[in-house]
Scaffold this active site. Structure first.
Site, PDB file in Angstrom:
ATOM      1  CB  CYS A   2     -42.181 -45.899 -50.941  1.00 17.11           C
ATOM      2  SG  CYS A   2     -42.231 -47.280 -52.090  1.00 17.11           S
ATOM      3  CD  GLU A 106     -44.882 -46.107 -46.011  1.00 14.35           C
ATOM      4  OE1 GLU A 106     -44.329 -46.072 -45.118  1.00 14.35           O
ATOM      5  OE2 GLU A 106     -44.656 -45.616 -46.852  1.00 14.35           O
TER       6      GLU A 106
END
Length: 234
Positions: A2, A106
């Site tokens: 993240c 991601e």
């Protein structure tokens, strides 16, 4: 994980969603938020929730400079109560924060190191704004105060959408009750961490995103980042 996320909504939509006055567009309308940038968050430093801009990448109060900030953009929920930089923050509601977002990126590791990483864009409930569970703190550097933040992450194994790409995912406080509780001074560390965990699979979606998102900075912005090239408009 993240290391990039979005907060594409404007102040009015975020105000309606979180019921906290957001008086400036700063931190909104973003499609590629990167570490060390100022991000929009809600904190309850003086008991009442308020919107603030915080530097993404926690700077502990004992830090002498900003060098380590980019390494502390995430905090693992499993160890946040014992790690020196976070253990005094998690029990204190005035140091817990709601880091506002409406999606995150991601990357799927390529089979060959020579190949570029493929980003995926994750959304909650079709794209509504949400909050990452986060911790923040002030630090005095070179005579001035810097307020910085780190978001919590958790094991993604129970969420099939997230775990297909990465074994970790951000802690998402999806609903108003959980968001209010995270900032509630009546909750200590254990109770606050009980709010954390992987989002249910049914609430998360993912799709390939534009590899241009790999480049940080304001010059790489816009809705075209949210879809893989050639797949149409968002």
């Amino acid at each position: 994980m993240c290391g990039r996320y979005t907060n594409t909504a404007g102040p009015e939509e975020l105000n309606d969603r979180f019921r906290v006055p957001i008086l400036s567009p700063a931190g909104t309308g973003r499609f590629n938020i990167a570490p060390t940038e100022e991000v929009l968050a809600i904190v309850a430093a003086k008991s009442e929730p308020e919107a603030r801009l915080l530097r993404w990448g926690l700077i502990p109060p004992w830090a002498n400079d900003l060098k380590g900030a980019a390494k502390m953009i995430n905090a693992r929920m499993e160890t946040v109560a014992v790690k020196p930089a976070f253990r005094k923050l998690i029990p204190n509601a005035s140091r817990r924060a709601l880091q506002l977002a409406d999606g995150y990126f991601e990357w799927l590791k390529p089979e060959k190191r020579s190949e570029p990483r493929q980003p995926f864009f994750f959304q909650l409930d079709g794209g509504v704004p949400f909050a990452f569970a986060a911790l923040w703190t002030p630090a005095k550097l070179e005579g001035g105060w810097v307020h910085s933040v780190s978001l919590l992450t958790c094991d993604s194994a129970s969420n099939r959408v997230a775990s297909a790409i990465h074994d970790r995912m951000p802690v998402i406080l999806a609903d108003a009750d959980a968001q209010r509780a995270w900032l509630d001074p009546a909750l200590g560390a254990e109770e606050a961490l009980a709010l954390c965990g992987a989002l249910p699979t049914s609430r998360l979606t993912a799709r390939p995103a534009n590899p241009a998102v790999n480049k940080a900075g304001g010059a790489v912005e816009g809705p075209e980042l949210l879809l893989a090239p050639g797949s149409g408009r968002p």
